[in-house]
Design an enzyme around this catalytic site. Structure first.
Site, PDB file in Angstrom:
ATOM      1  CE1 TYR A 198      -4.277  -1.649   0.383  1.00 52.01           C
ATOM      2  CE2 TYR A 198      -2.801  -3.306   1.320  1.00 52.01           C
ATOM      3  CZ  TYR A 198      -4.034  -2.949   0.783  1.00 52.01           C
ATOM      4  OH  TYR A 198      -5.006  -3.888   0.646  1.00 52.01           O
TER       5      TYR A 198
ATOM      6  CG  HIS B  99       5.813   7.484   7.206  1.00 51.77           C
ATOM      7  ND1 HIS B  99       5.585   8.663   6.556  1.00 51.77           N
ATOM      8  CD2 HIS B  99       6.338   6.646   6.286  1.00 51.77           C
ATOM      9  CE1 HIS B  99       5.931   8.554   5.281  1.00 51.77           C
ATOM     10  NE2 HIS B  99       6.405   7.346   5.102  1.00 51.77           N
TER      11      HIS B  99
HETATM   12 MG    MG Z   1       8.428  11.812   6.699  1.00 53.17          MG
END
Ligand code: MG
Length: 396
Positions: free
Chosen positions: A153, A206
């Site tokens: 994804y 992230h």
């Molecule tokens: Mg980043």
């Protein structure tokens, strides 16, 4: 010279951008700025409309004073909404000063310290072989630094998605840390085996890991000589940086959602990070970003200014101008804009063989056509939400 108007332009030439135009009483002299805040552009636009009357009648040449005026006008200082609005004003004021002087903004900031601004691009794929192919493609284009992700994804540890709750809202991503923590080191084992040790590769976690998971990841990535590991922690876990430092020499980077020097300074002073990812667009413009890079210099922190889908072409020009000048330069995240953006905005920075080049025209050298921008009206958009496999929000 006086400011006569602050024009606010929300447009979507393939992606939403918030531009500002600071008009002056000198015929034909205006500055262009940008306050794009991915998923929240209309809120920044309203902040700009609210602040604009405070600027009318003031001297646009007094950048430092106007910066403090806008920063301190509301008592409620800082935060991404106000600092993005401030950036739109500040970038436009530097554009005016450059046009007035007949010099590119990078000259006003001290002049070029390098021939071109080294940029990185993103390689991704459903499996390590696809990511390797993509990385080879980017290396052939001339990129010297490549961010590598893997996963079906889009490669950020996302294992699935849930449909939007209502039309016009994004699908919700499903994330689990275990498959991610197992997959990321395997990706880099593959890449280093196939691409060798010399090419600069790195990875973005992230901000989705708990500190102890992040510590495991930085340790396991160490043999693969990352250029840096991006966002192993979310900013709120600041006190956990020493844990990561203690277990690894993997260089660390954070800062893409930072909005001021106050978030950067403790990371610099404690020598917890190696690269700072803030950029002029979200910290209040060139005035503040320049100061942050001066603060970073004695602590050996280099720039890795954020780009991706979170900046538009005016903010990119401001980033490239500053990155051309600073001694503690690291890398710039390259942003490719949708084709209609080139119809609306002229003078977009050029990319050649992995290096970006500032425009040589006076000011930032970029401009936008308001009539053409109006042909691409704003499209309401939100940032994706992340949930765990059991449907709960991903809280870490
Ligand atoms: Mg980043």
């Amino acid at each position: 010279m006086k400011i006569t108007d602050v024009r606010v332009i929300l447009t979507c030439p393939g992606r939403n951008y918030l531009f500002a135009k600071v008009m002056t009483d000198e015929p034909g002299l205006y500055g262009v700025g940008e306050g794009t805040l991915n998923g929240s552009e209309p809120i920044v636009a309203e902040a700009l409309r609210h602040i604009a009357p405070l600027l009318i009648g003031r001297d646009p040449q007094q950048i430092e004073d106007l910066w403090h005026l806008v920063y301190r006008q509301g008592y409620w200082r800082g935060g991404p909404i106000f600092t993005s609005a401030l950036a739109a004003i500040d970038i436009a004021l530097w554009d005016i000063k450059g046009k007035q002087a007949g010099l590119p903004v990078y000259q006003l900031l001290g002049g070029k310290a390098r021939d071109g601004v080294m940029c990185y691009s993103h390689a991704g794929g459903r499996d390590p072989v696809e990511t390797e192919d993509h990385a080879r493609h980017l290396m052939a284009e001339g990129f010297k630094v490549v961010r590598c992700q893997v996963g079906p994804y889009g490669g950020e540890g996302v294992i699935g998605e849930r449909p939007p709750i209502s039309p016009g809202t994004p699908a919700e991503q499903v994330y689990e840390p275990t498959p991610y923590l197992l997959g990321a080191p395997k990706l880099f084992a593959h890449l280093r085996d196939k691409l060798g040790m010399e090419i600069e590769l790195f990875h973005d976690a992230h901000e989705q890991l708990a500190p102890i998971e992040a510590a495991r990841l930085v340790k396991e990535m160490e043999p693969y000589r990352l250029f840096f590991l991006e966002d192993p922690l979310m900013p709120e876990h600041r006190e956990s940086w020493p844990l990561l430092r203690a277990v690894s020499t993997t260089p660390l980077a954070i800062g893409e959602i930072f909005t001021s020097r106050w978030e950067c300074l403790p990371l610099f002073m404690n020598r917890w990070i190696d690269f700072i990812r803030m950029k002029p667009l979200h910290v209040g413009g060139l005035t503040e970003a320049r100061k942050i890079m001066i603060l970073a210099e004695p602590f050996n922190v280099r720039s890795a200014f954020h780009g991706a889908a979170d900046i538009g072409p005016v903010a990119q020009a401001a980033s490239i101008a500053l990155q051309s000048v600073i001694p503690n330069f690291g890398v710039q995240e390259w942003t490719r804009f949708p084709a209609p953006a080139y119809e609306v905005v002229s003078g977009i920075c050029e990319m050649r063989r992995g290096y970006a080049y500032p425009n040589e025209r006076p000011g930032l050298g970029v401009d936008f056509d308001e009539e053409k921008a109006a042909r691409y009206p704003y499209q309401r958009a939100y940032m994706p939400l992340v949930r765990r496999a059991d449907g709960s929000m991903h809280v870490y």
